[in-house]
Design an enzyme around this catalytic site. Sequence first.
Site, PDB file in Angstrom:
ATOM      1  N   VAL A 290      68.619  35.317  63.768  1.00  0.00           N
ATOM      2  CA  VAL A 290      67.372  35.385  63.667  1.00  0.00           C
ATOM      3  C   VAL A 290      66.384  35.947  65.416  1.00  0.00           C
ATOM      4  O   VAL A 290      65.308  36.190  65.368  1.00  0.00           O
ATOM      5  CB  VAL A 290      66.529  34.823  62.826  1.00  0.00           C
ATOM      6  CG1 VAL A 290      65.336  35.248  62.362  1.00  0.00           C
ATOM      7  CG2 VAL A 290      67.520  35.129  61.658  1.00  0.00           C
TER       8      VAL A 290
ATOM      9  N   ASP B 137      66.725  28.048  73.793  1.00  0.00           N
ATOM     10  CA  ASP B 137      67.308  28.213  73.062  1.00  0.00           C
ATOM     11  C   ASP B 137      68.659  26.466  73.299  1.00  0.00           C
ATOM     12  O   ASP B 137      68.615  26.397  74.656  1.00  0.00           O
ATOM     13  CB  ASP B 137      68.431  28.759  72.555  1.00  0.00           C
ATOM     14  CG  ASP B 137      70.029  28.638  70.875  1.00  0.00           C
ATOM     15  OD1 ASP B 137      69.092  29.739  70.535  1.00  0.00           O
ATOM     16  OD2 ASP B 137      70.070  27.427  71.414  1.00  0.00           O
TER      17      ASP B 137
ATOM     18  N   ALA C 192      70.161  25.146  62.045  1.00  0.00           N
ATOM     19  CA  ALA C 192      71.646  25.682  60.810  1.00  0.00           C
ATOM     20  C   ALA C 192      71.827  26.776  60.065  1.00  0.00           C
ATOM     21  O   ALA C 192      70.537  26.889  59.259  1.00  0.00           O
ATOM     22  CB  ALA C 192      71.809  24.648  60.337  1.00  0.00           C
TER      23      ALA C 192
ATOM     24  N   ARG D 215      69.083  27.651  50.439  1.00  0.00           N
ATOM     25  CA  ARG D 215      67.698  26.931  51.265  1.00  0.00           C
ATOM     26  C   ARG D 215      68.015  25.182  51.652  1.00  0.00           C
ATOM     27  O   ARG D 215      67.759  24.942  52.592  1.00  0.00           O
ATOM     28  CB  ARG D 215      66.480  28.564  51.412  1.00  0.00           C
ATOM     29  CG  ARG D 215      67.531  29.869  52.148  1.00  0.00           C
ATOM     30  CD  ARG D 215      66.681  30.255  51.619  1.00  0.00           C
ATOM     31  NE  ARG D 215      65.918  31.117  52.024  1.00  0.00           N
ATOM     32  CZ  ARG D 215      66.313  32.432  50.613  1.00  0.00           C
ATOM     33  NH1 ARG D 215      66.340  32.101  49.779  1.00  0.00           N
ATOM     34  NH2 ARG D 215      66.215  34.212  51.175  1.00  0.00           N
TER      35      ARG D 215
ATOM     36  N   ASN E 275      64.919  27.967  57.679  1.00  0.00           N
ATOM     37  CA  ASN E 275      64.855  27.372  56.025  1.00  0.00           C
ATOM     38  C   ASN E 275      65.045  25.970  56.150  1.00  0.00           C
ATOM     39  O   ASN E 275      65.992  25.563  57.071  1.00  0.00           O
ATOM     40  CB  ASN E 275      65.579  28.175  55.465  1.00  0.00           C
ATOM     41  CG  ASN E 275      65.451  29.029  54.720  1.00  0.00           C
ATOM     42  OD1 ASN E 275      64.087  29.127  54.677  1.00  0.00           O
ATOM     43  ND2 ASN E 275      66.227  30.947  55.343  1.00  0.00           N
ATOM     44  N   PRO E 276      64.360  25.412  54.827  1.00  0.00           N
ATOM     45  CA  PRO E 276      64.230  26.026  53.741  1.00  0.00           C
ATOM     46  C   PRO E 276      62.551  26.119  54.460  1.00  0.00           C
ATOM     47  O   PRO E 276      61.584  24.892  54.834  1.00  0.00           O
ATOM     48  CB  PRO E 276      64.019  25.030  53.109  1.00  0.00           C
ATOM     49  CG  PRO E 276      64.968  23.999  53.224  1.00  0.00           C
ATOM     50  CD  PRO E 276      65.154  24.053  55.066  1.00  0.00           C
TER      51      PRO E 276
ATOM     52  N   ASP F 289      59.418  26.538  53.277  1.00  0.00           N
ATOM     53  CA  ASP F 289      58.327  25.743  52.851  1.00  0.00           C
ATOM     54  C   ASP F 289      58.130  24.271  53.296  1.00  0.00           C
ATOM     55  O   ASP F 289      57.254  23.161  53.082  1.00  0.00           O
ATOM     56  CB  ASP F 289      58.199  25.965  51.522  1.00  0.00           C
ATOM     57  CG  ASP F 289      58.237  27.738  51.120  1.00  0.00           C
ATOM     58  OD1 ASP F 289      57.055  28.091  50.914  1.00  0.00           O
ATOM     59  OD2 ASP F 289      59.251  28.096  50.533  1.00  0.00           O
TER      60      ASP F 289
ATOM     61  N   ASP G 218      60.376  38.283  51.453  1.00  0.00           N
ATOM     62  CA  ASP G 218      60.637  38.521  49.667  1.00  0.00           C
ATOM     63  C   ASP G 218      60.156  40.142  49.273  1.00  0.00           C
ATOM     64  O   ASP G 218      61.019  40.727  48.295  1.00  0.00           O
ATOM     65  CB  ASP G 218      60.668  37.499  49.222  1.00  0.00           C
ATOM     66  CG  ASP G 218      61.113  35.960  50.273  1.00  0.00           C
ATOM     67  OD1 ASP G 218      61.982  35.658  49.241  1.00  0.00           O
ATOM     68  OD2 ASP G 218      60.622  35.887  51.021  1.00  0.00           O
TER      69      ASP G 218
ATOM     70  N   ARG H 204      61.201  43.676  50.353  1.00  0.00           N
ATOM     71  CA  ARG H 204      62.600  43.370  50.006  1.00  0.00           C
ATOM     72  C   ARG H 204      61.903  44.236  48.304  1.00  0.00           C
ATOM     73  O   ARG H 204      62.398  44.845  47.876  1.00  0.00           O
ATOM     74  CB  ARG H 204      63.365  41.990  49.676  1.00  0.00           C
ATOM     75  CG  ARG H 204      64.646  41.604  50.805  1.00  0.00           C
ATOM     76  CD  ARG H 204      65.033  40.652  49.911  1.00  0.00           C
ATOM     77  NE  ARG H 204      65.564  40.274  51.772  1.00  0.00           N
ATOM     78  CZ  ARG H 204      66.275  38.600  51.950  1.00  0.00           C
ATOM     79  NH1 ARG H 204      65.552  38.264  51.765  1.00  0.00           N
ATOM     80  NH2 ARG H 204      67.199  38.707  53.400  1.00  0.00           N
TER      81      ARG H 204
ATOM     82  N   HIS I 144      52.531  48.247  47.122  1.00  0.00           N
ATOM     83  CA  HIS I 144      51.696  46.894  46.907  1.00  0.00           C
ATOM     84  C   HIS I 144      52.032  46.170  45.991  1.00  0.00           C
ATOM     85  O   HIS I 144      51.862  45.649  45.091  1.00  0.00           O
ATOM     86  CB  HIS I 144      50.116  47.072  46.894  1.00  0.00           C
ATOM     87  CG  HIS I 144      49.780  48.137  48.263  1.00  0.00           C
ATOM     88  ND1 HIS I 144      49.603  47.811  49.305  1.00  0.00           N
ATOM     89  CD2 HIS I 144      49.191  49.510  48.135  1.00  0.00           C
ATOM     90  CE1 HIS I 144      49.866  48.577  50.118  1.00  0.00           C
ATOM     91  NE2 HIS I 144      49.766  49.451  49.754  1.00  0.00           N
TER      92      HIS I 144
ATOM     93  N   HIS J 264      59.861  30.365  48.868  1.00  0.00           N
ATOM     94  CA  HIS J 264      60.706  31.176  50.102  1.00  0.00           C
ATOM     95  C   HIS J 264      62.436  31.199  49.066  1.00  0.00           C
ATOM     96  O   HIS J 264      62.660  29.949  49.793  1.00  0.00           O
ATOM     97  CB  HIS J 264      60.787  31.200  51.077  1.00  0.00           C
ATOM     98  CG  HIS J 264      62.071  32.127  51.929  1.00  0.00           C
ATOM     99  ND1 HIS J 264      62.155  33.323  51.838  1.00  0.00           N
ATOM    100  CD2 HIS J 264      62.713  31.553  52.867  1.00  0.00           C
ATOM    101  CE1 HIS J 264      63.503  34.249  52.142  1.00  0.00           C
ATOM    102  NE2 HIS J 264      63.287  32.989  53.240  1.00  0.00           N
TER     103      HIS J 264
ATOM    104  N   THR K 102      70.619  37.040  57.889  1.00  0.00           N
ATOM    105  CA  THR K 102      70.990  38.163  57.423  1.00  0.00           C
ATOM    106  C   THR K 102      69.202  37.699  58.913  1.00  0.00           C
ATOM    107  O   THR K 102      68.506  36.944  59.705  1.00  0.00           O
ATOM    108  CB  THR K 102      69.388  38.280  56.572  1.00  0.00           C
ATOM    109  OG1 THR K 102      68.693  36.491  56.818  1.00  0.00           O
ATOM    110  CG2 THR K 102      69.954  37.232  54.809  1.00  0.00           C
TER     111      THR K 102
END
Length: 336
Positions: A35, A56, A102, A110, A142-143, A145, A170, A173, A190, A197, A253
């Site tokens: 990512v 990193d 991870a 998630r 993630n997760p 939130d 999301d 998508r 829209h 998430h 992803t």
Amino acid sequence: MTTSTSPQGTGDTTAAGPGGGARTTKLAIVGAGAVGSTLAYAALMRGAARTVALLDVNRAKVDAEVLDLQHGIQFMPMARVEGSDDVAVCAGADVVVVTAGAKQKPGQTRLDLAEGTIGLMRRILPGLVEVAPDAVYVMVTNPVDIVTYAALTFSGLPPTQLFGSGTVLDSSRLRFLVAQHCGVAVQNVHAYIAGEHGDSEIPLWSSATIGGVPLLEWPGLGGRGPLTAEARGDIAREVVQSAYRIIEGKGATNYAVALAGTRIIEAVLADEHRILPVSTLLDGAYGLHDVCLSLPTLVDRRGAAERVEVPLADDELAGLRASAESLRAVARRFGL
Ligand SMILES: NC(=O)c1ccc[n+]([C@@H]2O[C@H](COP(=O)([O-])OP(=O)(O)OC[C@H]3O[C@@H](n4cnc5c(N)ncnc54)[C@H](O)[C@@H]3O)[C@@H](O)[C@H]2O)c1
């Protein structure tokens, strides 16, 4: 040591130098994995920031990603790329995006990632805030939130300045699938996904529009019918399942999340006042408190500046409350 380059060998371009050079923008990305490195690539390709710094713990990985990106600079808008395993590389950043952690393994949700990731945030946030105290922080790990809620606690930053990428991905998508179903351009749709998430997220159908027509009244076009309740249900399930399918197929992803992240970064750095469904700490909106989840929010140079009070249908409000409950329960489980 920091691996870096400047196209003109002019050194640090993030602050007015001795020669009085103009201050330019700096994006720091924590985590140079699938990512983080794709996000660096997307941000560079779009010219989102003049300096992109990657941090990193895996020194060999970050050096390799930086070199590879540096070799493409000739073909991008003017930029400088640097990288290190030392947090100092993030110094003076205007935006810090956190992707370290991870990755989901096939079959993992998630929320399964929560414990290790919360510990990671506890370790890295104070050092980042020390070197980049004025940056806007965008959490992607993630997760997301739960990570955003934890990061607010560990950083001491205000919720305007630190928020999560939430359901921006999301929602893109969702828009893609609606556009495909209706045979229209994705830019004409829209629609937002709100809440977690993750598995309890909810599409806000009642406020969605296609080309100015309320989505629930869409008559159909070009021989295609309206969006029936069944079609909406299929689309909502596909939005939730698609990340799992991508992870099954290629292990991570990266492209769409990198573009969604870049859109958020641009909204901040260019002070765009763009409405995006980012994950912020709720303080009474829709009767919800003490939980981070996504709702359409005005994003500008201040960060997540103000939440938009989107009218919700009864089932959407109930879904949002259920999503908040499930997130709050997870946070409590990990002592947050
Ligand atoms: N919010 C979203 O929409 C969204 C979408 C996709 C992925 N993600 C999440 O992004 C995260 C990263 O995914 P990925 O596929 O890039 O994983 P990855 O394993 O490829 O990369 C993670 C990187 O973080 C690094 N790292 C670990 N600890 C670190 C530390 N203390 N400091 C700096 N770097 C550290 C690792 O060395 C690794 O290079 C995961 O949590 C994933 O679930 C979020």
